[in-house]
Design an enzyme around this catalytic site. Sequence first.
Site, PDB file in Angstrom:
ATOM      1  N   ASP A   1      37.672  56.967  41.264  1.00 45.22           N
ATOM      2  CA  ASP A   1      37.642  55.622  41.846  1.00 45.22           C
ATOM      3  C   ASP A   1      39.031  55.264  42.382  1.00 45.22           C
ATOM      4  OD1 ASP A   1      37.533  52.902  42.351  1.00 45.22           O
ATOM      5  OD2 ASP A   1      36.709  52.338  40.401  1.00 45.22           O
TER       6      ASP A   1
ATOM      7  N   ASP B   1      32.446  42.364  41.125  1.00 44.08           N
ATOM      8  CA  ASP B   1      33.509  43.362  41.259  1.00 44.08           C
ATOM      9  C   ASP B   1      34.720  42.620  41.818  1.00 44.08           C
ATOM     10  OD1 ASP B   1      35.261  45.320  42.122  1.00 44.08           O
ATOM     11  OD2 ASP B   1      33.873  46.246  43.543  1.00 44.08           O
TER      12      ASP B   1
ATOM     13  N   LYS C   1      45.963  41.223  41.796  1.00 42.97           N
ATOM     14  CA  LYS C   1      45.358  41.878  40.631  1.00 42.97           C
ATOM     15  C   LYS C   1      46.324  42.883  39.987  1.00 42.97           C
ATOM     16  CE  LYS C   1      41.298  44.770  39.602  1.00 42.97           C
ATOM     17  NZ  LYS C   1      40.145  45.434  40.242  1.00 42.97           N
TER      18      LYS C   1
ATOM     19  N   GLU D   1      35.186  49.555  35.783  1.00 42.15           N
ATOM     20  CA  GLU D   1      34.661  49.818  37.124  1.00 42.15           C
ATOM     21  C   GLU D   1      33.962  51.177  37.230  1.00 42.15           C
ATOM     22  OE1 GLU D   1      38.160  48.969  39.449  1.00 42.15           O
ATOM     23  OE2 GLU D   1      38.016  46.840  38.975  1.00 42.15           O
TER      24      GLU D   1
END
Length: 509
Positions: free
Chosen positions: A199, A13, A76, A177
Amino acid sequence: MEKLSPDTIIGIDLGTTNSCAAVAFGDGSVKLVPYKGGDYIIPSIFAIDDKGNELIGHEAKRQWQLNPRNTLYATKRLIGRAPRDEVVESVQGSVQYQVHAGTENDVEVDCHGKAFHVHEVSAKILAKIRDVSSDHLGFKVSRAVVTVPAYFTDRQRQAVKEAGKLIDLEVVRIINEPTAAAMAYGIGKKLDQRVLVYDLGGGTFDVSIIEIRDRVFEVKATGGDIFLGGIDFDNAMIRHVLDDFQKRHGIDLSTDPVAMQRIKDLAERTKIDLSARTEAPFSIPFITMTPQGQPLNMEVKFDRKLLERLTQPLVDRSLKILGAVMVDAGVSASDIDEVMLVGGQTRMPSVQDRLTRFFGKPPSKGVHPDEAVAIGAALYGRSLQDNSDLKLQLLDVIPMAIGLEQAGGAMHVVFPRNAPIPNARAVRATNSVDQQTELVVRIFQGDQPATSHNELLGEFTFSGVRPARPGATQLEILFEVNIEGILTMSARDLDTGRQMKTTVRVSAG
Ligand code: AMP
């Protein structure tokens, strides 16, 4: 405990703020990879100190306050982005390191006088995770399933694959994810359920509606915002304390990198505290000096109510996206069997309260919000191994339409949003210019009718077109999106059946 072979595929992850790795065994059990003191989390931070040493993870985080310009975090958010992107501009506004246009039509970040492509920074973090995992498992890890936000474009996914290549880590599969989290929740339970994964991590927000039928995981619709996450909650607090300080003392601290770093740190800690308590002081001694040389402290009274007021627009935004995804999936609140929370920011009580109100029942406690994604990735990795005893079927979708540019700049949609993947579609084209030997196609991803508002994925040049009068050559362009959401294209002459020569992919720009 089963002995793992060196070709084991681990799950990674790769988060905006934190990363985590896990490995699955044949009996369906999963172990998270511990890091030094038993912590399962590696901060996704890369830094270079003043002696030129590269620091990654906890070591980088520890020196963050003292070295804010050379500490790269939350990169990211910039991966696979074009330099002109508004996102790049707004990231620059909230980080202390330098962000600028890169040489490959991408974004670069500066660290200790050196420019790095964003995917190179991701590669450093991936290498650290790989090395920690290798130490723990006792063999050199070389293969992984890596997760990305469901709302990542083809370009962003490619960039993560590139990062793996740079360090000889085979990214066997990229998965989303929320889908990974649903696997962590659903495997081994023989379920027949429709779940919604909410999420909200450090930097991105994803929502997916997934039908689980035992070992089949079918995503019905997905949506998100790769610019909505815990960092934005911190930033809302930071803006408030900066304004407060300016009002009281007439001093703007936003240009002082060391003060900003101390504020940032405390903002996040206070936010986390306020998930467990209703009040927390926000005080930093000697944050700056008056023009007369008197030291000044920062003292702000913070309570949960204030935090909720400052961040309500962010929670509202997430719920708006959630509503749209439910419309896309054709479901209403009562059709959702379980709501699963993933990502550290979902620990905020007001996020949970809003979801409880929306669905008329509290979210499930069935998965660990920080670990579920890595666990799901590891289980999927296991299922991809040869002779695996654990077979999972994953049916995912693309998050935004993919299409080509028509004359005048309109988007001709080839795959609509939420089209299942893998998928292939053929589009007819013809030569528009007399005797032309090349066909250039510009491909975009996004849901807007004009391509200028969507993300350019690339320009494809097909050479070897048979020269003829305009309209006489009949071409077929084949678009293929693989299970990872990555696009490839090819073209052939329909009259001769001949495949066009090499497909050159020029990166966006
Ligand atoms: P993740 O990327 O999923 O690890 O999420 C990290 C984000 O969750 C960061 O922005 C953290 O500040 C935030 N976070 C972690 N724990 C809590 C908590 N107890 N309350 C609110 N936010 C939290």
